[in-house]
Motif scaffolding. Structure first.
Motif, short mmCIF file in Angstrom:
data_model
loop_
_atom_site.label_atom_id
_atom_site.label_comp_id
_atom_site.label_asym_id
_atom_site.label_seq_id
_atom_site.Cartn_x
_atom_site.Cartn_y
_atom_site.Cartn_z
N LYS A 77 0.87 -1.24 -0.06
CA LYS A 77 0.08 0.00 0.01
C LYS A 77 1.09 1.20 -0.02
O LYS A 77 1.95 1.22 0.57
CB LYS A 77 -0.81 -0.10 1.22
CG LYS A 77 -1.84 -1.10 1.36
CD LYS A 77 -3.05 -0.76 2.26
CE LYS A 77 -4.19 -2.05 2.35
NZ LYS A 77 -4.89 -1.85 3.56
N SER A 81 -2.24 6.90 -0.31
CA SER A 81 -3.64 6.57 -0.75
C SER A 81 -3.72 4.96 -0.36
O SER A 81 -2.90 4.34 0.11
CB SER A 81 -3.75 6.54 -2.32
OG SER A 81 -2.91 5.57 -2.72
N LYS A 83 -4.28 2.75 -2.37
CA LYS A 83 -3.99 1.97 -3.54
C LYS A 83 -2.80 1.06 -3.32
O LYS A 83 -1.96 1.48 -2.59
CB LYS A 83 -3.82 2.79 -4.81
CG LYS A 83 -5.03 3.61 -5.23
CD LYS A 83 -4.77 4.52 -6.34
CE LYS A 83 -5.94 5.19 -7.04
NZ LYS A 83 -5.49 5.88 -7.98
#
Length: 358
Positions: A77, A81, A83
């Motif tokens: 990660k 973010s 993402k």
């Protein structure tokens, strides 16, 4: 003074050399554990990663051993973010050694089969060869045991090889004492120097040309300075070896070496390393004996004729004294046809052997 980082990279190289090969790999975690247990060193995963990457870059040089690795993809990660990004991670590291297991076994077997290397020196040599590979090779040959050397041992063997190699390289004469086996007053087998007419140890002056290994022994192909013919001496029976300042006699002045030394042809003709001229010999034997015949004389220096269903006649150029001994060894399987003088000598030898058992 070496920094801790420089020492670490050397330790990592040692670990890869000792613990890995093409079939046995280590992950970074395992490498860190070995550093802790064997080297008393605790480092971070990142430090190990950075140093191994340096070793991998170095291994890309033509003169360096290759370091193998696998690339794995890990999802992480990002900080900014939720993402996930993909990150390539190097793992499963292995070291490509100079010798394969098969090549090392071949070298080790040649040491084990040598009749002249003392057991202690065999063990030391094999241990050095084992260290050229990973520990996984070592574990595969622990079952090997060497037979004890028979009879007295000349501990000058390896030193003799080095001195003779230097003399041959620089075209120098050598001198030495040559020894023979004898039994002393206590019935012990001992090596004793050859003596002259006055009972003194004889000093040989020799022109050395080549060392060869055959029949489990090292031999020196040379010329005794007193004569103009080829001589052979067992290297393990040489003592008091010295390099002389004189340049050795040129090969062209030695009978049989006028055009240089054709080593392959010379070895095929001198199966027992006897000194003397070679001659063309015809002999006949059963085809079942052909493999044994080829093992002794090779394939280049022979021809065949009078081919029958079960037997064949062969012609080979060979040292006559050696053929006389060889024909007796295989008298149950081989019949020498010519030259007639050799046939007569073999017949006399067989008659003498029969008398020895009457």
């Amino acid at each position: 003074m070496y920094s801790a980082e420089k020492i670490l990279i050397l330790d990592l190289l040692k670990i890869l050399h000792k613990h890995t090969d093409e079939d046995h790999r280590l992950a970074q975690k395992e490498i860190r554990e070995i550093l802790k247990t064997e080297y008393n060193t605790t480092v971070s995963r990142k430090t190990v990663k950075n140093n191994i990457e340096k070793l991998i870059r170095y291994s890309e040089r033509a003169d360096a051993n290759e370091i193998l690795y696998r690339t794995k993809t890990r999802k992480i990660k990002t900080k900014d973010s939720n993402k996930e990004d993909e990150l390539e991670v190097l793992s499963d590291f292995g070291y490509v050694h100079d010798f394969t297991y098969g090549e090392l076994r071949l070298i080790i077997d040649s040491i084990l089969f040598s009749k002249q290397i003392p057991s202690r020196q065999r063990k030391e040599l094999i241990e050095k060869l084992e260290n050229l590979s990973s520990k996984h090779f070592n574990s595969r040959i622990n079952h090997i045991r060497t037979a004890s050397s028979n009879g007295p041992v000349n501990h000058e063997l390896f030193n003799n090889i080095e001195i003779l190699d230097e003399a041959i390289t620089h075209s120098k004469k050598v001198s030495f004492r040559y020894n023979k086996y004898t039994v002393d007053e206590k019935s012990n087998l001992v090596l004793q120097s050859q003596t002259n007419r006055d009972g003194e140890a004889r000093e040989y002056t020799i022109n050395p040309y080549q060392m060869v290994a055959t029949n489990g022994r090292y031999y020196l192909i040379c010329n005794n300075d007193r004569y103009d013919t080829i001589s052979h001496y067992r290297v393990d029976r040489i003592t008091n070896l010295k390099i002389l300042s004189e340049t050795r006699k040129p090969m062209r002045e030695v009978k049989g070496l006028e055009h240089g030394l054709d080593l392959s042809k010379h070895m095929e003709e001198h199966i027992y390393m006897f000194t003397g001229e070679s001659t063309s010999v015809r002999l006949r034997f059963h085809k079942n004996f052909l493999n044994e015949f080829i093992d002794w004389f090779g394939t280049e220096n022979i021809s065949f004729s009078d081919h029958a269903e079960e037997e064949v006649t062969a012609r080979v150029t060979v040292n006559e004294i050696a053929m006389r001994k060889w024909a007796l060894q295989y008298a149950l399987h081989v019949r020498v046809l010519s030259p007639a003088s050799l046939v007569d000598e073999i017949k006399a030898d067989i008659d003498q052997a029969r008398e020895n058992y009457q």
